[in-house]
Design an enzyme around this catalytic site. Structure first.
Site, PDB file in Angstrom:
ATOM      1  N   THR A 147     -24.580  59.016 -76.380  1.00  0.00           N
ATOM      2  CA  THR A 147     -25.897  58.506 -75.889  1.00  0.00           C
ATOM      3  C   THR A 147     -26.467  57.143 -76.359  1.00  0.00           C
ATOM      4  O   THR A 147     -25.422  56.499 -76.980  1.00  0.00           O
ATOM      5  CB  THR A 147     -26.769  59.679 -76.708  1.00  0.00           C
ATOM      6  OG1 THR A 147     -26.937  59.368 -78.058  1.00  0.00           O
ATOM      7  CG2 THR A 147     -26.639  61.063 -76.156  1.00  0.00           C
ATOM      8  N   ASP A 207     -41.769  61.715 -71.598  1.00  0.00           N
ATOM      9  CA  ASP A 207     -41.102  60.856 -72.282  1.00  0.00           C
ATOM     10  C   ASP A 207     -42.196  59.602 -72.631  1.00  0.00           C
ATOM     11  O   ASP A 207     -43.112  59.729 -71.941  1.00  0.00           O
ATOM     12  CB  ASP A 207     -39.930  60.298 -71.736  1.00  0.00           C
ATOM     13  CG  ASP A 207     -38.757  59.572 -72.532  1.00  0.00           C
ATOM     14  OD1 ASP A 207     -38.943  58.959 -73.229  1.00  0.00           O
ATOM     15  OD2 ASP A 207     -37.594  59.965 -72.260  1.00  0.00           O
ATOM     16  N   TYR A 260     -32.858  65.057 -90.282  1.00  0.00           N
ATOM     17  CA  TYR A 260     -32.492  65.518 -89.026  1.00  0.00           C
ATOM     18  C   TYR A 260     -31.926  66.974 -89.179  1.00  0.00           C
ATOM     19  O   TYR A 260     -32.279  67.837 -88.199  1.00  0.00           O
ATOM     20  CB  TYR A 260     -31.271  64.566 -88.785  1.00  0.00           C
ATOM     21  CG  TYR A 260     -30.877  64.801 -87.295  1.00  0.00           C
ATOM     22  CD1 TYR A 260     -31.802  64.436 -86.183  1.00  0.00           C
ATOM     23  CD2 TYR A 260     -29.555  65.122 -87.018  1.00  0.00           C
ATOM     24  CE1 TYR A 260     -31.081  64.546 -84.883  1.00  0.00           C
ATOM     25  CE2 TYR A 260     -29.205  65.368 -85.753  1.00  0.00           C
ATOM     26  CZ  TYR A 260     -29.980  65.011 -84.591  1.00  0.00           C
ATOM     27  OH  TYR A 260     -29.224  65.152 -83.686  1.00  0.00           O
ATOM     28  N   SER A 271     -33.775  59.381 -70.911  1.00  0.00           N
ATOM     29  CA  SER A 271     -32.246  58.415 -71.165  1.00  0.00           C
ATOM     30  C   SER A 271     -31.451  59.659 -71.575  1.00  0.00           C
ATOM     31  O   SER A 271     -31.993  60.756 -71.933  1.00  0.00           O
ATOM     32  CB  SER A 271     -32.701  57.456 -72.335  1.00  0.00           C
ATOM     33  OG  SER A 271     -33.121  58.249 -73.505  1.00  0.00           O
ATOM     34  N   LEU A 285     -29.212  62.554 -72.900  1.00  0.00           N
ATOM     35  CA  LEU A 285     -29.000  64.069 -72.440  1.00  0.00           C
ATOM     36  C   LEU A 285     -29.887  64.423 -71.518  1.00  0.00           C
ATOM     37  O   LEU A 285     -29.645  65.153 -70.579  1.00  0.00           O
ATOM     38  CB  LEU A 285     -29.046  64.966 -73.697  1.00  0.00           C
ATOM     39  CG  LEU A 285     -28.074  64.497 -75.040  1.00  0.00           C
ATOM     40  CD1 LEU A 285     -27.919  65.591 -75.963  1.00  0.00           C
ATOM     41  CD2 LEU A 285     -26.460  64.437 -74.286  1.00  0.00           C
ATOM     42  N   VAL A 337     -44.539  64.446 -77.359  1.00  0.00           N
ATOM     43  CA  VAL A 337     -44.403  65.809 -77.396  1.00  0.00           C
ATOM     44  C   VAL A 337     -44.956  66.694 -78.393  1.00  0.00           C
ATOM     45  O   VAL A 337     -45.128  67.524 -78.516  1.00  0.00           O
ATOM     46  CB  VAL A 337     -42.749  66.015 -77.368  1.00  0.00           C
ATOM     47  CG1 VAL A 337     -42.178  65.769 -75.944  1.00  0.00           C
ATOM     48  CG2 VAL A 337     -42.109  65.575 -78.581  1.00  0.00           C
ATOM     49  N   LYS A 390     -33.258  70.089 -86.922  1.00  0.00           N
ATOM     50  CA  LYS A 390     -32.510  70.819 -85.967  1.00  0.00           C
ATOM     51  C   LYS A 390     -32.037  72.427 -86.337  1.00  0.00           C
ATOM     52  O   LYS A 390     -31.787  73.233 -85.549  1.00  0.00           O
ATOM     53  CB  LYS A 390     -31.330  70.184 -85.681  1.00  0.00           C
ATOM     54  CG  LYS A 390     -31.185  68.769 -85.093  1.00  0.00           C
ATOM     55  CD  LYS A 390     -31.836  68.696 -83.749  1.00  0.00           C
ATOM     56  CE  LYS A 390     -32.067  67.508 -82.960  1.00  0.00           C
ATOM     57  NZ  LYS A 390     -32.552  67.700 -81.729  1.00  0.00           N
TER      58      LYS A 390
END
Length: 256
Positions: free
Chosen positions: A197, A36, A162, A15, A17, A61, A166
């Site tokens: 998204t 995924d 978050y 889904s 990006l 992951v 990042k």
């Protein structure tokens, strides 16, 4: 590297990006393995794009053993791996201290685990496989692109976890690029701004319009294929290495 030559692992490829990246790779003649958890969406992509070009492995992951097994399966299935695009991630918001008290530590840990540790986990195993590749005419054996965010630079209130995850992507890009330079493996990151998204699917149109107006130019949300287009540009330009590219329409996020 041309996308037609790619045998890529795309995390979060079912889904957003990641899906756009898979679609562009396949459209250019390359192959993509989707790592995924969303099997239903991944299977629909395989039906649409063809099982010769798209391979799905249901993957956490951040699970070391699982990723090691699935990278090996991908190498066996495609006859090698020469690219990773890390798109898997979550954006769970939360204040460090709210009216309900301090943020539960497991909430912070979960974001770091998926966004940062998950990206590192996949790239470390895939890079080992890429080292076995024959170099192309530029001496290149592989390419790794991870997804950062403008929140790494201008995190808003409620984005501590978050932004930390990042920011880790941003900070590790250069040292890993330096380490892998001897192997001919490039390491890059993309820092998107406001992208259309599935994260935005539940918002009312008025909220979308307000967010769009905050982008200097173009005054709209970014399109997932614009991310995929940048992946293609990075792949084809061998001089791009060890850098984080903002894809944000010149937005600079406000505190809230």
């Amino acid at each position: 590297m041309k996308l037609a030559e790619m045998k890529a692992i795309v995390t979060g490829g079912a889904s957003g990006l990641g899906e756009a990246t898979v679609r562009r790779i396949v459209a250019r003649g390359g192959k993509a393995a989707i790592f995924d958890l969303n099997a239903e969406r991944a299977e629909r992509l395989i039906e649409e794009l063809g099982e010769e070009a798209v391979y799905f492995l249901k993957t956490d992951v951040a699970d070391a053993e699982q990723v090691e097994q699935h990278v090996a399966q991908t190498v066996n299935h495609f006859g090698g791996v020469n690219a990773v695009v890390n798109c898997a991630g979550i954006g769970t918001p939360g204040k460090v201290v709210s009216k309900n008290g301090a943020m539960p530590l497991e909430q912070f840990e979960k974001v770091i685990r998926i966004n940062l540790i998950g990206s590192f986990n996949v790239l470390r195993v895939a890079a080992l496989a890429m080292q076995q590749n024959e170099p192309n005419e530029d001496g290149e054996r592989g390419l790794i692109i991870s997804t950062a965010s403008v929140a790494a630079y201008e995190g808003q209130i409620g984005q501590a976890a978050y932004s930390a995850s990042k920011g880790g992507i941003v900070s590790m890009t250069l040292p890993i690029a330096r380490e892998f330079a001897r192997d001919g493996i490039r390491v890059m990151a993309i820092a998107p701004g406001l992208m259309k998204t599935p994260m935005f699917d539940g918002l009312p149109e008025s909220a979308i319009e307000s967010l769009s107006a905050s982008v200097p130019f173009p005054a709209r949300l970014g399109k997932p294929d614009e991310y995929a287009q940048l992946v293609e540009s990075i792949a084809e330009n061998t001089m791009l290495n060890g850098e984080v590219i903002r894809l944000d329409g010149a937005i600079r996020m406000q505190p809230k």
